[in-house]
Design a protein around this motif. Structure first.
Motif, PDB file in Angstrom:
ATOM      1  N   SER A 168      -0.005 -22.681  10.832  1.00 16.51           N
ATOM      2  CA  SER A 168      -0.458 -23.847  11.585  1.00 16.51           C
ATOM      3  C   SER A 168      -0.566 -23.487  13.062  1.00 16.51           C
ATOM      4  CB  SER A 168       0.517 -25.017  11.409  1.00 16.51           C
ATOM      5  OG  SER A 168       0.163 -26.098  12.247  1.00 16.51           O
ATOM      6  N   ILE A 169      -1.695 -23.820  13.667  1.00 15.65           N
ATOM      7  CA  ILE A 169      -1.874 -23.629  15.104  1.00 15.65           C
ATOM      8  C   ILE A 169      -2.624 -24.837  15.656  1.00 15.65           C
ATOM      9  CG2 ILE A 169      -3.852 -22.116  14.595  1.00 15.65           C
ATOM     10  CD1 ILE A 169      -1.673 -22.112  17.810  1.00 15.65           C
ATOM     11  N   GLU A 170      -1.935 -25.619  16.485  1.00 17.86           N
ATOM     12  CA  GLU A 170      -2.509 -26.851  17.018  1.00 17.86           C
ATOM     13  C   GLU A 170      -2.193 -26.959  18.503  1.00 17.86           C
ATOM     14  OE1 GLU A 170      -1.765 -30.300  14.525  1.00 17.86           O
ATOM     15  OE2 GLU A 170      -1.349 -28.975  12.829  1.00 17.86           O
ATOM     16  N   GLY A 171      -3.051 -27.679  19.226  1.00 13.53           N
ATOM     17  CA  GLY A 171      -2.930 -27.776  20.665  1.00 13.53           C
ATOM     18  C   GLY A 171      -1.967 -28.852  21.122  1.00 13.53           C
ATOM     19  N   GLY A 172      -1.569 -28.762  22.386  1.00 13.30           N
ATOM     20  CA  GLY A 172      -0.711 -29.764  22.999  1.00 13.30           C
ATOM     21  C   GLY A 172       0.765 -29.481  22.820  1.00 13.30           C
ATOM     22  N   ALA A 173       1.581 -30.539  22.874  1.00 12.58           N
ATOM     23  CA  ALA A 173       3.032 -30.412  22.767  1.00 12.58           C
ATOM     24  C   ALA A 173       3.423 -30.071  21.340  1.00 12.58           C
ATOM     25  CB  ALA A 173       3.701 -31.709  23.202  1.00 12.58           C
ATOM     26  N   ARG A 174       4.143 -28.960  21.150  1.00 12.74           N
ATOM     27  CA  ARG A 174       4.515 -28.517  19.807  1.00 12.74           C
ATOM     28  C   ARG A 174       6.018 -28.553  19.573  1.00 12.74           C
ATOM     29  NH1 ARG A 174       1.569 -29.760  16.553  1.00 12.74           N
ATOM     30  NH2 ARG A 174       2.396 -28.245  15.073  1.00 12.74           N
ATOM     31  N   VAL A 292       9.047 -28.850  27.326  1.00  8.17           N
ATOM     32  CA  VAL A 292       8.100 -29.020  26.218  1.00  8.17           C
ATOM     33  C   VAL A 292       7.320 -27.720  26.028  1.00  8.17           C
ATOM     34  CG1 VAL A 292       6.055 -30.263  25.425  1.00  8.17           C
ATOM     35  CG2 VAL A 292       7.882 -31.494  26.607  1.00  8.17           C
ATOM     36  N   LEU A 293       7.221 -27.276  24.782  1.00 10.01           N
ATOM     37  CA  LEU A 293       6.382 -26.106  24.483  1.00 10.01           C
ATOM     38  C   LEU A 293       4.951 -26.594  24.348  1.00 10.01           C
ATOM     39  CD1 LEU A 293       7.136 -23.288  21.900  1.00 10.01           C
ATOM     40  CD2 LEU A 293       4.833 -24.089  22.395  1.00 10.01           C
ATOM     41  N   TRP A 294       4.092 -26.081  25.238  1.00  9.46           N
ATOM     42  CA  TRP A 294       2.728 -26.582  25.318  1.00  9.46           C
ATOM     43  C   TRP A 294       1.749 -25.509  24.885  1.00  9.46           C
ATOM     44  CZ3 TRP A 294       0.846 -31.349  25.960  1.00  9.46           C
ATOM     45  CH2 TRP A 294      -0.521 -31.502  26.232  1.00  9.46           C
ATOM     46  N   ASN A 295       1.002 -25.791  23.829  1.00 12.30           N
ATOM     47  CA  ASN A 295      -0.069 -24.894  23.397  1.00 12.30           C
ATOM     48  C   ASN A 295      -1.334 -25.216  24.165  1.00 12.30           C
ATOM     49  OD1 ASN A 295       0.814 -22.985  21.597  1.00 12.30           O
ATOM     50  ND2 ASN A 295       0.212 -24.107  19.763  1.00 12.30           N
ATOM     51  N   ASP A 296      -1.908 -24.226  24.823  1.00  9.69           N
ATOM     52  CA  ASP A 296      -3.126 -24.415  25.592  1.00  9.69           C
ATOM     53  C   ASP A 296      -4.220 -24.977  24.676  1.00  9.69           C
ATOM     54  OD1 ASP A 296      -5.848 -23.470  26.695  1.00  9.69           O
ATOM     55  OD2 ASP A 296      -4.492 -23.124  28.398  1.00  9.69           O
ATOM     56  N   VAL A 297      -4.654 -26.187  24.965  1.00  6.14           N
ATOM     57  CA  VAL A 297      -5.572 -26.904  24.064  1.00  6.14           C
ATOM     58  C   VAL A 297      -6.904 -26.175  23.925  1.00  6.14           C
ATOM     59  CG1 VAL A 297      -6.820 -29.068  23.689  1.00  6.14           C
ATOM     60  CG2 VAL A 297      -4.473 -29.118  24.573  1.00  6.14           C
ATOM     61  N   ASP A 298      -7.469 -25.717  25.032  1.00  4.45           N
ATOM     62  CA  ASP A 298      -8.753 -25.023  24.978  1.00  4.45           C
ATOM     63  C   ASP A 298      -8.639 -23.717  24.205  1.00  4.45           C
ATOM     64  OD1 ASP A 298     -10.038 -27.002  26.408  1.00  4.45           O
ATOM     65  OD2 ASP A 298      -9.691 -26.046  28.356  1.00  4.45           O
ATOM     66  N   LYS A 301      -8.576 -24.344  20.441  1.00  2.33           N
ATOM     67  CA  LYS A 301      -9.920 -24.626  19.917  1.00  2.33           C
ATOM     68  C   LYS A 301     -10.718 -23.341  19.755  1.00  2.33           C
ATOM     69  CE  LYS A 301     -10.285 -29.298  21.882  1.00  2.33           C
ATOM     70  NZ  LYS A 301     -10.950 -30.137  22.920  1.00  2.33           N
ATOM     71  N   GLN A 302     -10.532 -22.424  20.702  1.00  3.65           N
ATOM     72  CA  GLN A 302     -11.309 -21.185  20.680  1.00  3.65           C
ATOM     73  C   GLN A 302     -10.879 -20.243  19.558  1.00  3.65           C
ATOM     74  OE1 GLN A 302     -11.244 -19.460  24.679  1.00  3.65           O
ATOM     75  NE2 GLN A 302     -11.469 -21.507  25.541  1.00  3.65           N
ATOM     76  N   VAL A 303      -9.604 -20.286  19.166  1.00  2.00           N
ATOM     77  CA  VAL A 303      -9.149 -19.331  18.146  1.00  2.00           C
ATOM     78  C   VAL A 303      -9.152 -19.906  16.737  1.00  2.00           C
ATOM     79  CG1 VAL A 303      -7.707 -18.160  19.854  1.00  2.00           C
ATOM     80  CG2 VAL A 303      -6.665 -19.869  18.336  1.00  2.00           C
ATOM     81  N   GLN A 304      -9.092 -21.228  16.605  1.00  2.00           N
ATOM     82  CA  GLN A 304      -8.945 -21.832  15.276  1.00  2.00           C
ATOM     83  C   GLN A 304     -10.060 -21.445  14.313  1.00  2.00           C
ATOM     84  OE1 GLN A 304      -8.406 -26.045  15.963  1.00  2.00           O
ATOM     85  NE2 GLN A 304      -6.271 -25.982  15.296  1.00  2.00           N
ATOM     86  N   ASP A 305     -11.306 -21.580  14.763  1.00  4.73           N
ATOM     87  CA  ASP A 305     -12.432 -21.323  13.864  1.00  4.73           C
ATOM     88  C   ASP A 305     -12.429 -19.882  13.377  1.00  4.73           C
ATOM     89  OD1 ASP A 305     -13.287 -23.908  14.010  1.00  4.73           O
ATOM     90  OD2 ASP A 305     -14.790 -23.542  15.563  1.00  4.73           O
ATOM     91  N   SER A 306     -12.154 -18.941  14.299  1.00  4.95           N
ATOM     92  CA  SER A 306     -12.126 -17.526  13.904  1.00  4.95           C
ATOM     93  C   SER A 306     -10.982 -17.248  12.948  1.00  4.95           C
ATOM     94  CB  SER A 306     -11.997 -16.642  15.150  1.00  4.95           C
ATOM     95  OG  SER A 306     -13.137 -16.761  15.975  1.00  4.95           O
ATOM     96  N   PRO A 333      -0.942 -19.022  29.896  1.00 11.52           N
ATOM     97  CA  PRO A 333      -1.651 -19.672  28.784  1.00 11.52           C
ATOM     98  C   PRO A 333      -1.087 -19.182  27.446  1.00 11.52           C
ATOM     99  CG  PRO A 333      -3.204 -18.973  30.462  1.00 11.52           C
ATOM    100  CD  PRO A 333      -1.878 -18.398  30.859  1.00 11.52           C
ATOM    101  N   ALA A 334      -0.651 -20.119  26.610  1.00 18.05           N
ATOM    102  CA  ALA A 334       0.166 -19.764  25.445  1.00 18.05           C
ATOM    103  C   ALA A 334      -0.433 -20.261  24.140  1.00 18.05           C
ATOM    104  CB  ALA A 334       1.577 -20.324  25.616  1.00 18.05           C
TER     105      ALA A 334
END
Length: 379
Positions: A168-174, A292-298, A301-306, A333-334
């Motif tokens: 699972s890889i999702e943006g925002g607060a994790r 808060v552990l924050w996943n860089d939202v942009d 999005k850039q890595v999910q599809d690949s 950027p994390a």
């Protein structure tokens, strides 16, 4: 690609780490084993002298952009009850959070990236971080300045509620911000038969603890996740004496800076004012843990599809658990994932088991994401 023989060797290495766990800031044997394996692979060891435990290794051109891959290596003060053939032989210490799984995933990724060394257009730092469980390790690494040139940082945590092969890889607060508190209440003790002549810290403590639950129930936005848990209370020594003092401790978990600030303000008000209403004086020790552990939202999005083309991507909810990778995410950027380690009991349980097969997905997460970000940097 790693051969079946290499994977079997990595599995055996994880079992060795699991059998010999070490507590935070005491991971000397673990550090030596990791370092030896990295040297055998031909990686450059660049561990800062300020780090007594843990390892940092490098691969790739020295002047190239830097991408960091991070794993943690420490264990917990828990007696293992798994009955595995490679159960911990160290009394009262166990890899009950799967950090041995994390360590070997990164070692597997290092082996694969070493095979790709000739085509690397970035410098890769492999951070085997100590002391995640005490929330010291990430700040120790950051204070060493070894990551000053980092463009991105990649990490993950195993999730024993997710099946092997899932990620699972999702943006925002994790992961939540973690605050720890300890409250001491001072009254006036005496005979239990004459409470009117005493100032009872037990009654006051009970009411304060109940009132503290109003912070989440009546102050935090109901659409925001938050939790307050009192986990340890102490008072008195016998049945017929009202004690002079009482104390309790616990934790607050929030997912935004605003909620974190509000929760602390209301906590201090309730303890002080309600304590005074019962005639008690109070002291509060407040210990701030990871933010808060924050996943860089942009980036997500850039890595999910690949990633979906090569990995089994699933959805997962944010966790109220703390993770000191969060300190990195404040300044770099994390990308932080959850990787299925086989359906088992939860983290920090004495009977936690993780499935070796999950290492393949975890290693692929590091390698595939590194390649995606490398292309982004050098486009």
């Amino acid at each position: 690609m790693l051969t079946d023989e290499k994977w079997e060797d990595l599995y055996r290495f994880r079992h060795k780490l699991h059998k010999h766990p070490e507590l935070p800031m005491q991971e000397f044997e673990t550090t030596a084993r990791i370092e030896e394996r990295l040297k055998t692979l031909g990686l450059e060891i660049i561990t800062p002298t300020s780090m007594r435990t843990g390892v940092v290794a490098a691969l790739g051109p020295k002047e190239a952009p830097v991408i960091v891959l991070r794993a943690d290596i420490d264990a917990l003060p828990i007696q293992e009850k798994t009955a595995l053939s490679y159960s911990s032989v160290t009394q009262g210490i166990m890899h009950a959070c799967g950090h041995d799984f994390h360590t070997v995933s990164l070692l597997a990724a290092a082996e694969r990236i070493k095979e790709m060394e000739g085509s690397l257009n970035v410098r890769v730092l492999f951070v085997f971080q100590p002391a995640e469980e005490t929330h010291q390790g990430a700040e120790l690494v950051l204070r060493s300045h070894i990551l000053e040139d980092a463009q991105f940082i990649i990490g993950f945590h195993n999730d024993p509620t997710m099946s092997v092969g899932t990620l699972s890889i999702e943006g925002g607060a994790r992961n939540a911000a973690v605050d720890q508190f300890k409250v001491r209440l001072h009254g006036k003790g005496g005979h239990a038969a004459h409470p009117d002549k005493n100032v009872d810290p037990v009654l006051g403590m009970a009411n304060i603890i109940s009132s503290l639950q109003s912070i989440v129930a009546r102050n935090i936005n109901p659409q925001h996740a938050a939790v307050l848990s009192v986990t340890h209370v102490e008072a008195g020594s016998t049945w017929n004496v009202i004690p002079d003092d009482s104390w309790f401790e616990g934790t607050i978990r929030t997912f935004s800076t605003a909620d974190q600030t509000l929760a602390r303000e209301r906590f201090e008000q309730i303890v002080k004012l309600q304590g005074e209403a019962f005639g008690l004086s109070s002291e509060i020790d407040w210990i701030s843990g990871p933010p808060v552990l924050w996943n860089d939202v942009d980036l997500v999005k850039q890595v999910q599809d690949s990633l979906r083309k090569k990995l089994n991507i699933v959805e997962s909810a944010p966790s109220a658990g703390g993770e000191d990778f969060a300190f990195y995410s404040q300044s770099i950027p994390a990308l932080f994932a959850e990787v299925g380690s086989g359906i088992s009991t939860g983290l920090h349980h004495s009977d936690l088991k993780v499935d070796d097969e999950g290492l393949k997905t975890a290693a692929a997460w590091y390698v595939e994401t590194l390649q995606i970000l490398s292309k982004k940097l050098c486009a």
